[in-house]
Scaffold this active site. Structure first.
Site, mmCIF file in Angstrom:
data_model
loop_
_atom_site.group_PDB
_atom_site.id
_atom_site.type_symbol
_atom_site.label_atom_id
_atom_site.label_comp_id
_atom_site.label_asym_id
_atom_site.label_seq_id
_atom_site.Cartn_x
_atom_site.Cartn_y
_atom_site.Cartn_z
ATOM 1 N N SER A 146 -10.477 15.245 4.770
ATOM 2 C CA SER A 146 -10.688 14.143 3.837
ATOM 3 C C SER A 146 -10.819 14.703 2.420
ATOM 4 O O SER A 146 -9.942 15.438 1.975
ATOM 5 C CB SER A 146 -11.909 13.321 4.259
ATOM 6 O OG SER A 146 -11.962 12.105 3.555
ATOM 7 N N ASP A 163 -5.452 6.509 11.366
ATOM 8 C CA ASP A 163 -6.107 6.594 10.056
ATOM 9 C C ASP A 163 -5.568 5.506 9.131
ATOM 10 O O ASP A 163 -4.385 5.478 8.816
ATOM 11 C CB ASP A 163 -5.849 7.982 9.452
ATOM 12 C CG ASP A 163 -6.704 8.285 8.235
ATOM 13 O OD1 ASP A 163 -7.240 7.337 7.625
ATOM 14 O OD2 ASP A 163 -6.830 9.480 7.896
ATOM 15 N N HIS A 199 -9.831 7.238 10.479
ATOM 16 C CA HIS A 199 -9.969 8.396 9.590
ATOM 17 C C HIS A 199 -11.038 9.374 10.085
ATOM 18 O O HIS A 199 -10.854 10.590 10.011
ATOM 19 C CB HIS A 199 -10.319 7.911 8.179
ATOM 20 C CG HIS A 199 -10.447 9.007 7.168
ATOM 21 N ND1 HIS A 199 -9.376 9.751 6.720
ATOM 22 C CD2 HIS A 199 -11.547 9.501 6.514
ATOM 23 C CE1 HIS A 199 -9.786 10.637 5.833
ATOM 24 N NE2 HIS A 199 -11.092 10.514 5.693
#
Length: 344
Positions: free
Chosen positions: A136, A294, A324
């Protein structure tokens, strides 16, 4: 037994992309394991937006003794991001007048965070990291770290992160920022100096964000329309729980600063409008991982990054219903990919 230690280094005269120069920046980090004689076994772990230096805690099953990132074999370092609230200089750090920076804290970028870690690399005496790994926001940091000087990065693993943030993600970020800014206790970021705390705004921001971290099908399957009590749905209770957890440990102004840094992430800035050209100086041995469900950074967006990186690039998509957050929850699949990559 893995040796674990916590440290803080002080860096003088650090200038951000926005032009602000800190007299001194403190960077807090933890190390796990032992650096070998030729300093060739170091791995830098980049945490996500609300993460911290405790990599073996938030990425248990991936980082630790006997895991894919084996702290008995590697010397693992995890540093808190500039602008954060876990030891590295951030908005609640003292300004020259003794009060917190608050609203005076400058804008920071993902590139600023990576450049600060290059300073830490020099302090640690590491010529080249065996790998730099992040998911991320941490994936964006890992990518920028390699782009700043690929000689410092033998291998780069970028998980659930793109080359640049697009309009949909910018829109989600805007709503989170506004949630905090509209809290009357926010006071333009100077709440700590007057003894206030915008808990409601931070909690709402976390709830908005969490809807992008989890897939809609996952939420529907887990909670459906079940009620916890009269007019109080189980999914609402779940989101309230997420909000309370974050407000108990995170700073609202740090949340805004880091959210904006990720919102503005674009490797093309200051390099080239052409993505392949902008990525030409990236690490030449890369692993890129996307998560099938995601909806924050969809697999197609992550694949765009993989398709434009130079050198040897492996792109894997992890099959997960979670969304995610799969980069955190799918430890077995992430570990398998990382173990192959680190030993190849």
């Amino acid at each position: 037994m893995t040796i674990r230690s916590t440290s803080v280094e002080r860096i003088l005269g650090f200038t951000t992309d926005s032009g602000h120069t800190f007299g001194t920046v403190e960077i807090a980090y933890e190390t796990f394991g032992t650096l070998n004689a030729d300093r060739s076994n170091a791995i830098l772990i980049e945490h996500a937006l609300t993460g911290d230096t405790r990599a073996t805690d938030w990425w248990s099953g991936v980082v630790g003794p006997g895991q894919a990132v084996d702290t008995d074999e590697y010397f693992v370092v995890c540093a808190n991001a500039l602008g954060g609230c876990s030891g590295t200089t951030g908005p609640q750090s003292p300004f020259s007048d003794g009060l917190p920076y608050g609203s005076r804290f400058p804008t920071v970028t993902i590139r600023d965070m990576a450049r600060l870690e290059h300073n830490l690399t020099q302090i640690l005496g590491i010529e080249t990291w065996h790998a730099v790994i992040g998911g991320s926001m941490g994936g964006a940091r890992a990518l920028e770290f390699g782009l700043l000087d690929r000689r410092k990065t033998a291998k780069c693993a970028i998980i659930a992160a793109p080359a640049f943030v697009d309009a949909d993600q910018i829109a989600w970020a805007m709503m989170q920022e506004r949630a905090i800014e509209l809290d009357p206790d926010y006071c333009s970021g100077d709440y700590q100096a007057i003894g206030r705390f915008p808990a409601a705004g931070l909690g709402l921001a976390r709830q908005i964000a969490h809807l992008t971290y989890r897939n809609d099908a996952d939420l529907n399957d887990r909670f459906s329309r079940r009620l916890r009590s009269a007019d109080y749905y189980e999914v609402t209770s779940y989101l309230d729980h997420q909000a309370k957890k974050l407000t108990a440990r995170f700073d609202p102004h740090s949340y805004i600063l880091l959210t904006r840094a990720l919102r503005d992430h674009d490797v093309r800035t200051g390099r080239s409008a052409d993505l392949r050209t902008a990525l030409a100086e990236a690490c030449t041995d890369s692993l890129v991982i996307s998560v099938s469900s995601d909806r924050l950074f969809p697999p197609s967006q992550v694949a765009q990054l993989a398709a434009n990186l130079p050198g040897r690039v492996e792109h894997r998509t992890i099959d997960s219903a979670v969304g995610h957050d799969g980069f955190l929850t799918e430890a077995v699949a992430v570990s398998a990919a990382l173990r192959d990559f680190l030993t190849s």
